[in-house]
Design an enzyme around this catalytic site. Structure first.
Site, PDB file in Angstrom:
ATOM      1  N   ASP A 162     -56.480  63.493  49.326  1.00 53.52           N
ATOM      2  CA  ASP A 162     -55.555  63.168  50.423  1.00 53.52           C
ATOM      3  C   ASP A 162     -56.239  62.320  51.483  1.00 53.52           C
ATOM      4  O   ASP A 162     -57.470  62.280  51.581  1.00 53.52           O
ATOM      5  CB  ASP A 162     -54.986  64.443  51.056  1.00 53.52           C
ATOM      6  N   GLU A 222     -57.399  68.400  52.016  1.00 55.34           N
ATOM      7  CA  GLU A 222     -58.623  68.644  52.772  1.00 55.34           C
ATOM      8  C   GLU A 222     -58.456  68.235  54.231  1.00 55.34           C
ATOM      9  O   GLU A 222     -58.968  68.901  55.140  1.00 55.34           O
ATOM     10  CB  GLU A 222     -59.794  67.877  52.135  1.00 55.34           C
TER      11      GLU A 222
END
Length: 413
Positions: A83, A178
Site C-alpha cells: 500500500d 502498513e
C-alpha cells in the site's frame, strides 16, 4: 549483475497501480484496489519460479524460494508492503526518469512550478551521475514501499536464475495496510515459518535500523457550549479557543519539525471544529519507553487541569498504543544485524545504523515473535510530491538481499 532497465521497468509497473490505503476504513485490506497489485504480484511470483505462492483472504502474499543446500541453515524472510500512504494521492502516478543526474534543479511540473531542488533537498547531491525516478509533481511516487517490493522480487528472480549462488530456504511476504498501521495485524508468523526476517522499507542507501519509536495516537475532544453571540457573556464556551489553549500548553519545541535522532514529539496532524465541539488528532512518539509514558501522562494532565479550572469535563482524551520499540526484541539476536552490516560493507555500502523516526511492519512483527529489522529500499521524501528513488539504490538493495542469503549459507556450512 541485475539488469538496471529490468528493475526500472518492474518498479514503474508497480507504482502505476494505485494502492493507497484508507485509515478510516476498518475493513481488511482498507481499500479494494490493493488487490490489484496483490494479484499481479502473485502471478509474477509464479512466473519467475517461486514456490508455495499464496494470496490469502486478507491480501497477504507469501511465497517460498526452496533451499539449494544439502545442509540445514535458518530459514529467513524478506518483507515489504504494497500500500501507499493516504497522506498524498497515489492515483495516476506518472514517473519521470532523470538519467545521469548532475545536481541541478529538477522541474517536476512546469505548469504548476513544482521543482525538486538540491537547495532544499540536499540528499539529491549524493546521487550525481545516477538515474533518478521522480514524480510529475501531482502525486507521490510509491517508492515507499514498492521499491522494497521490486527489490525482493528481483532478488528472488536473480537467485532462481543463478543456482550456483547457494542459499537456504527463503520466505517472502508482501503486506497490505502498513501505512495505516495494520500491516502486521493479521500477519501469520507461524505460517511464515522464518527464524528472522528483514523489512525492505528504509529510505536512503545504507540504512539499517533496529530501533523505532514507541507510538500512540491521541484523540482530544473538546466540548463547548453554543449560545447566541449577542447574549453569550458568561454562557458561551468556544471549544475552538479552549482547543487552541490546549495545543499551546504542550511543549512548543517538541514537534516533528523541531526534533531529530532520538528526540520524541507530539504531532498535531488534524483539527476539526466549531464552537460546540473541536477534535484534535495527535500522534505521540518517543524511542525511550519512560519518556513515551510521560508524554501520554502529560497530555492527560493538561486536560485534567482544564477540566478542574472549568469545573466540568470539557476535554476528553482517548489514547491508544500503536506499536513499541523493537530494539528490545532485536538486541538478543544482534547477529542478524551483523550479517546485514557485513553484506553492505562487502558491497561497498556504508551502513547507516540509526533509529527509525517512525515504525515499520517489523516493529510489530518483532513483538509477535519474528525479529525483523529494517533495511534501506532507496527512496527519499516519502508520502509527497517530492518523492524520488535512485535506480542504483534499488540495485544495491537487491544485491544486499542476495548477499544476505549467500552469507547465511556460508556461515552455517
Amino acid at each position: 549483475m541485475i539488469d538496471k532497465q529490468h528493475i526500472t521497468d518492474r518498479f514503474i509497473k508497480y507504482i502505476t497501480i494505485d494502492t493507497e490505503s484508507d485509515p478510516n476504513n476498518p475493513a481488511f485490506p482498507s481499500t479494494e484496489k490493493q488487490w490489484d497489485l496483490a494479484k499481479v504480484l502473485a502471478e509474477e511470483l509464479k512466473q519467475i519460479g517461486m514456490q508455495e505462492v499464496d494470496l490469502d483472504k486478507n491480501c497477504y502474499i507469501m511465497a517460498t524460494l526452496p533451499s539449494n543446500l544439502d545442509y540445514e541453515v535458518p530459514t529467513i524472510g524478506f518483507i515489504a508492503h504494497i500500500d501507499t500512504s493516504p497522506d498524498f494521492t497515489g492515483a495516476n502516478v506518472k514517473p519521470k526518469i532523470i538519467k545521469n543526474y548532475q545536481g541541478n534543479d529538477i522541474i517536476l511540473n512546469k505548469e504548476k512550478n513544482i521543482v525538486l531542488s538540491p537547495d532544499y533537498f540536499e540528499d539529491l547531491l549524493q546521487y550525481k551521475g545516477q538515474t533518478l525516478i521522480t514524480t510529475d509533481g501531482t502525486t507521490l511516487l510509491g517508492a515507499d514501499d514498492k521499491a522494497g517490493v521490486t527489490e525482493i522480487v528481483s532478488a528472488m528472480e536473480y537467485l532462481i536464475q543463478h543456482p550456483e549462488i547457494k542459499h537456504g530456504k527463503i520466505r517472502i511476504c508482501f503486506t497490505p495496510d502498513e501505512e495505516v498501521g495494520k500491516g502486521a495485524h493479521l500477519f501469520n508468523v507461524e505460517k511464515f515459518g522464518s527464524e528472522w526476517a528483514y523489512t525492505m522499507d528504509g529510505s536512503q542507501i545504507g540504512e539499517l535500523e533496529y530501533e523505532n519509536f514507541n507510538a500512540a495516537s491521541a484523540k482530544v475532544t473538546v466540548t463547548g457550549k453554543i449560545v447566541h453571540p449577542g447574549y453569550a457573556k458568561g454562557k458561551m464556551i468556544n471549544s475552538m479557543l479552549i482547543a487552541n489553549e490546549y495545543v499551546a500548553s504542550l511543549p512548543t519545541e517538541e514537534t516533528p519539525e523541531n526534533t531529530e535522532g532520538y528526540e520524541g514529539f507530539f504531532h498535531l496532524h488534524d483539527i476539526q471544529g466549531n464552537v460546540e465541539q473541536t477534535i484534535l488528532e495527535y500522534i505521540i512518539r518517543d524511542h525511550d519507553l519512560d519518556l513515551f509514558e510521560k508524554r501520554k501522562k502529560l497530555m492527560q494532565r493538561i486536560a485534567d487541569d482544564f477540566n478542574e479550572e472549568f469545573n466540568q469535563e470539557l476535554i476528553h482524551i482517548d489514547i491508544k498504543n500503536q506499536y513499541f520499540n523493537m530494539k528490545e526484541k532485536i538486541t538478543p539476536v544482534m547477529h542478524i544485524i551483523d550479517i546485514a552490516e557485513e553484506v553492505m560493507l562487502e558491497n561497498n555500502i556504508k551502513p547507516l545504523i540509526k533509529p527509525i523516526r517512525g515504525g515499520t511492519d517489523g516493529s510489530q512483527l518483532s513483538y509477535k515473535g519474528l525479529p525483523c529489522p529494517n533495511i534501506f529500499a532507496g527512496g527519499h521524501n516519502f508520502h509527497g510530491r517530492f518523492e524520488y528513488v535512485p535506480v542504483e539504490s534499488m540495485l544495491k538493495a537487491t544485491e544486499v538481499i542476495v548477499g544476505i542469503a549467500e552469507k547465511i549459507a556460508n556461515k552455517y556450512a
